[in-house]
Design a protein around this motif. Structure first.
Motif, PDB file in Angstrom:
ATOM      1  N   TRP A 284       0.833   5.002  -1.993  1.00  0.00           N
ATOM      2  CA  TRP A 284       1.203   6.111  -1.118  1.00  0.00           C
ATOM      3  C   TRP A 284       2.697   6.107  -0.806  1.00  0.00           C
ATOM      4  O   TRP A 284       3.327   5.054  -0.802  1.00  0.00           O
TER       5      TRP A 284
ATOM      6  N   LEU B 100       3.007  -1.589   4.752  1.00  0.00           N
ATOM      7  CA  LEU B 100       3.909  -0.455   4.793  1.00  0.00           C
ATOM      8  C   LEU B 100       5.350  -0.950   4.778  1.00  0.00           C
ATOM      9  O   LEU B 100       5.711  -1.817   5.568  1.00  0.00           O
TER      10      LEU B 100
ATOM     11  N   ILE C 100      -4.103   2.463   5.543  1.00  0.00           N
ATOM     12  CA  ILE C 100      -3.031   1.708   4.891  1.00  0.00           C
ATOM     13  C   ILE C 100      -2.753   0.479   5.740  1.00  0.00           C
ATOM     14  O   ILE C 100      -2.617   0.581   6.963  1.00  0.00           O
TER      15      ILE C 100
ATOM     16  N   ASP D  41       0.818  -1.219   0.000  1.00  0.00           N
ATOM     17  CA  ASP D  41       0.000   0.000   0.000  1.00  0.00           C
ATOM     18  C   ASP D  41       0.847   1.261   0.000  1.00  0.00           C
ATOM     19  O   ASP D  41       0.501   2.259  -0.624  1.00  0.00           O
ATOM     20  N   CYS D  42       1.962   1.206   0.753  1.00  0.00           N
ATOM     21  CA  CYS D  42       2.727   2.426   0.998  1.00  0.00           C
ATOM     22  C   CYS D  42       4.195   2.098   1.241  1.00  0.00           C
ATOM     23  O   CYS D  42       4.510   1.083   1.862  1.00  0.00           O
TER      24      CYS D  42
ATOM     25  N   ALA E   9      -0.160   6.094   8.518  1.00  0.00           N
ATOM     26  CA  ALA E   9      -0.653   4.970   7.711  1.00  0.00           C
ATOM     27  C   ALA E   9      -2.041   4.537   8.192  1.00  0.00           C
ATOM     28  O   ALA E   9      -2.959   4.324   7.387  1.00  0.00           O
TER      29      ALA E   9
END
Length: 178
Positions: A78, A116, A113, A23-24, A108
């Motif tokens: 992200w 990570l 999120i 996601d990030c 996050a």
């Protein structure tokens, strides 16, 4: 996978953080957020000019804080930008590095999120000793996961070489045995 607890996990991976599917990703940024060397430069190059343009409007970031942008041309949706401390050996360094991880994880969660990826913040040009930085990062992440047990979070600790990977493994074993 080196750690699983409830809905969450921490894993280690030797990889280029800019290529991860999550996601990030977290950027070990400088205070301007306008790109630099190391991880910061690699993320800006891979994300393309949109990232620089968005970062310009964030007006920088203080040490230990975190700000978020879109991922642009990255696989990650992200990018969380955090500024690690320049190592001086003072206790304040440890506090600021803990804040980098804690504030990134809080941001996050705020953006929903659930995966990570972190680089080893401050261990490059900022000179933080790897073993000490790894211990701080793992302790901070584990504490955050403990305090946010109701939230599913998969943390990837990204190592750019075997030495970093082995040091993270040693740090994790030390923390688990405490």
């Amino acid at each position: 996978m080196i750690y699983e607890r409830g809905k969450s996990s921490i894993s280690l991976k030797i990889a280029d953080i800019t290529t991860l599917e999550c996601d990030c990703i977290v950027n070990a940024a400088n205070k301007t957020l306008l790109g630099g060397g190391g991880v910061d430069g690699a993320i800006h190059r891979a994300a393309g000019p949109g990232l620089l343009q968005e970062c310009y409007y964030l007006h920088g970031c203080n040490t230990g804080e975190a700000k978020i942008t879109k991922g642009y041309q990255l696989k990650a949706k992200w990018v969380i930008h955090t500024v690690g401390p320049i190592y001086s050996g003072r206790e304040e360094d440890s506090f600021m590095l803990q804040n980098c991880y804690w504030n990134s994880l809080n941001l996050a969660k705020e953006y929903s999120i659930h995966s990570l990826a972190f680089p080893a913040i401050s261990t490059g040009a900022y000179g933080y000793p790897l073993r000490e930085a790894n211990y701080i990062s793992l302790s901070s992440i584990l504490k955050w996961l403990q305090e946010n047990q109701d939230y599913e979070m998969h943390v990837i600790l990204v190592c750019f070489n075997e030495r970093f990977y082995e040091e993270y493994q040693k740090s994790f074993q030390k923390i688990v045995l405490e």
